[in-house]
Design an enzyme around this catalytic site. Structure first.
Site, PDB file in Angstrom:
ATOM      1  N   LYS A 154      16.912 -12.057  12.727  1.00  0.00           N
ATOM      2  CA  LYS A 154      17.948 -12.865  13.404  1.00  0.00           C
ATOM      3  C   LYS A 154      19.108 -11.996  13.856  1.00  0.00           C
ATOM      4  O   LYS A 154      20.119 -12.494  14.328  1.00  0.00           O
ATOM      5  CB  LYS A 154      18.470 -13.936  12.450  1.00  0.00           C
ATOM      6  CG  LYS A 154      17.418 -14.877  11.914  1.00  0.00           C
ATOM      7  CD  LYS A 154      18.037 -15.796  10.857  1.00  0.00           C
ATOM      8  CE  LYS A 154      16.979 -16.368   9.941  1.00  0.00           C
ATOM      9  NZ  LYS A 154      17.569 -16.875   8.694  1.00  0.00           N
TER      10      LYS A 154
ATOM     11  N   ARG B 248      12.768   1.725   2.739  1.00  0.00           N
ATOM     12  CA  ARG B 248      12.183   2.571   3.803  1.00  0.00           C
ATOM     13  C   ARG B 248      12.661   2.005   5.134  1.00  0.00           C
ATOM     14  O   ARG B 248      12.633   0.785   5.344  1.00  0.00           O
ATOM     15  CB  ARG B 248      10.663   2.552   3.750  1.00  0.00           C
ATOM     16  CG  ARG B 248      10.054   3.199   4.989  1.00  0.00           C
ATOM     17  CD  ARG B 248       8.602   3.458   4.849  1.00  0.00           C
ATOM     18  NE  ARG B 248       8.339   4.471   3.833  1.00  0.00           N
ATOM     19  CZ  ARG B 248       7.122   4.913   3.523  1.00  0.00           C
ATOM     20  NH1 ARG B 248       6.065   4.440   4.149  1.00  0.00           N
ATOM     21  NH2 ARG B 248       6.954   5.844   2.596  1.00  0.00           N
TER      22      ARG B 248
ATOM     23  N   ARG C 136       1.447   3.477  -0.607  1.00  0.00           N
ATOM     24  CA  ARG C 136       1.773   4.196  -1.836  1.00  0.00           C
ATOM     25  C   ARG C 136       3.206   4.007  -2.305  1.00  0.00           C
ATOM     26  O   ARG C 136       3.462   3.710  -3.477  1.00  0.00           O
ATOM     27  CB  ARG C 136       1.567   5.722  -1.658  1.00  0.00           C
ATOM     28  CG  ARG C 136       0.172   6.201  -1.871  1.00  0.00           C
ATOM     29  CD  ARG C 136      -0.111   7.328  -0.916  1.00  0.00           C
ATOM     30  NE  ARG C 136      -0.076   6.777   0.426  1.00  0.00           N
ATOM     31  CZ  ARG C 136      -1.138   6.216   1.018  1.00  0.00           C
ATOM     32  NH1 ARG C 136      -2.290   6.228   0.415  1.00  0.00           N
ATOM     33  NH2 ARG C 136      -1.047   5.682   2.219  1.00  0.00           N
ATOM     34  N   THR C 137       4.150   4.234  -1.403  1.00  0.00           N
ATOM     35  CA  THR C 137       5.546   4.277  -1.850  1.00  0.00           C
ATOM     36  C   THR C 137       5.989   2.906  -2.352  1.00  0.00           C
ATOM     37  O   THR C 137       6.536   2.775  -3.449  1.00  0.00           O
ATOM     38  CB  THR C 137       6.451   4.769  -0.706  1.00  0.00           C
ATOM     39  OG1 THR C 137       5.877   5.956  -0.166  1.00  0.00           O
ATOM     40  CG2 THR C 137       7.850   5.060  -1.200  1.00  0.00           C
TER      41      THR C 137
ATOM     42  N   HIS D 288      12.022  12.230   2.935  1.00  0.00           N
ATOM     43  CA  HIS D 288      11.207  11.365   2.064  1.00  0.00           C
ATOM     44  C   HIS D 288      11.266  11.960   0.655  1.00  0.00           C
ATOM     45  O   HIS D 288      10.281  12.499   0.141  1.00  0.00           O
ATOM     46  CB  HIS D 288       9.776  11.299   2.589  1.00  0.00           C
ATOM     47  CG  HIS D 288       8.934  10.207   1.998  1.00  0.00           C
ATOM     48  ND1 HIS D 288       9.306   9.467   0.879  1.00  0.00           N
ATOM     49  CD2 HIS D 288       7.715   9.717   2.372  1.00  0.00           C
ATOM     50  CE1 HIS D 288       8.355   8.594   0.601  1.00  0.00           C
ATOM     51  NE2 HIS D 288       7.390   8.721   1.494  1.00  0.00           N
TER      52      HIS D 288
HETATM   53  N1   CP Z   1       3.085   9.028   1.270  1.00  0.00           N
HETATM   54  C1   CP Z   1       3.571   7.850   1.708  1.00  0.00           C
HETATM   55  O1   CP Z   1       4.772   7.689   1.950  1.00  0.00           O
HETATM   56  O2   CP Z   1       2.633   6.854   1.834  1.00  0.00           O
HETATM   57  P1   CP Z   1       2.947   5.374   2.300  1.00  0.00           P
HETATM   58  O3   CP Z   1       3.428   5.447   3.724  1.00  0.00           O
HETATM   59  O4   CP Z   1       1.660   4.630   2.145  1.00  0.00           O
HETATM   60  O5   CP Z   1       4.036   4.851   1.416  1.00  0.00           O
END
Ligand code: CP
Length: 363
Positions: free
Chosen positions: A80, A101, A51-52, A129
């Site tokens: 590396k 992320r 999703r993100t 998040h």
């Molecule tokens: N909700 C969420 O962060 O989903 P993903 O890990 O698929 O990005």
């Protein structure tokens, strides 16, 4: 230049403005379809995501911009041995905005200390998040039409759940919200969050039962028990299916409540309840694209909103402005200070206790 590391980096009025822009994008997508012409987003994903990452990429493409990046750090020079600081120094010279992320808590602070462009935390370990919280907030705004006077049950992995941490931070700022914290003892919300709730006089209850705990809630926020955060796989196996929301349990809840989940789900929500009008997790993922569009516009200074541009928070020079250099070592083995070399350790003091600036754990 403004970044988003923690949901608290945006004031309540700034969040309201993001919601307004997201609503307008949903209603008038064509108005926004070329606004990011010539702009590029980098998505640097050191951890898996559906999703993100894809909603960020879809958001930038729908704004007329372009996207580069990686979804597996093994395909980059990280494999590396390149440091995060160097990676950000390089990538921020190529693009106009970065979403990252990272599995390690506090990694975004290394990024903002080096980035030449606005930076978005797309999840750092078990820490924060904030863009999931933006998706949560847009869903609440469009369904319940308010952020205050809500009883919010959070169920599942409250210890490692970064979406839970950011949502609690966000909803604690609004008047008269109350939390019901449902988890097994092993996955309880950490003491520092509990202390914060107590300090702010926010009502909350702690329970290990889903049954009987959701009859009068306005929001039930289900979460996955996160296999990837456990050091002990046997403990994960023991806890993974401890809560399952099914028709029988949902039947006890109010007609006008909503069920949220950041997704992915495993077994914690039965597919039998997907058709219940109160379940909103797929809408929540859908709204995630539009609030990320609003966020990109905001951070690039392309939204109509002038006040957002005027409120500067982080720049490469002031990331560590409100903290002190410390010799003390962070107690968290998953803190970025344990992984990134050649960086200072920074501390801030909360109620007389020295905390790591990067991951908020005690030093
Ligand atoms: N909700 C969420 O962060 O989903 P993903 O890990 O698929 O990005």
């Amino acid at each position: 230049m403004k970044h988003l590391i923690n949901i608290l980096d945006f004031s309540i009025s700034e969040l309201d403005e993001l919601m307004t822009v997201a609503d307008d994008i949903i209603d008038n997508p064509e108005k926004y379809s070329n606004i990011c012409n010539g702009k590029q987003l980098a998505t640097l994903f050191y951890e898996p995501s559906t999703r993100t990452r894809l909603s960020f990429e879809s958001a930038m493409l729908s704004l007329g911009g372009k996207v580069i990046g990686f979804s597996d750090s093994n395909s980059s020079s990280v494999s590396k041995g390149e440091s995060l600081a160097d990676t950000i120094s390089i990538v921020s010279g190529y693009v106009d905005i970065i979403a990252m992320r990272h599995p390690i808590e506090g990694a975004p602070y290394i990024a903002t200390s080096k980035s030449l462009v606005p930076f978005i935390n797309a999840g750092d370990g078990s820490h924060f998040h904030p863009t999931q919280t933006l998706a949560d907030l847009l869903t609440i705004h469009r369904t319940l039409k308010r952020f205050d006077n809500l009883k919010i049950a959070l169920c599942g992995d409250l210890k490692y759940g970064r979406t839970v941490h950011s949502l609690i931070d966000a909803m604690s700022r609004y008047e008269n919200n109350e939390f019901v914290l449902i988890s097994p003892a092993e996955l309880e919300l950490s003491p520092s969050y509990i202390k914060e709730l107590e300090k702010k006089n926010i009502k909350f209850t702690v329970t290990d039962k889903l049954e009987g705990s959701i009859d009068d809630v306005d929001i039930l926020y289900m979460t996955r028990v996160q296999k990837e955060r456990f050091d002990d796989i046997e403990e994960y196996e023991r806890l993974k299916d401890v809560f399952v929301l099914d028709k029988e349990k949902l039947d006890t809840a109010k007609e006008d409540m909503i069920v949220l989940h950041p997704l992915p789900r495993v077994n914690e929500i039965s597919v039998d309840v997907d058709d219940d009008k109160r379940t909103m997790y797929f809408e929540q993922a859908y709204f995630g694209k539009y609030i990320r569009m609003a966020l990109i516009l905001n951070l690039l200074g392309l939204s109509d909103n002038k006040t957002l541009k005027d409120k500067l928070h982080y720049t490469p020079d002031n990331t560590f402005k409100n903290c002190i250099i410390t010799e003390k070592v962070c107690s968290n083995n998953k803190c970025i200070t344990k992984f990134e070399s050649n960086i200072n350790r920074y501390a801030r003091t909360v109620d007389g206790v020295e905390m790591c600036y990067y991951c908020d754990k005690e030093l």
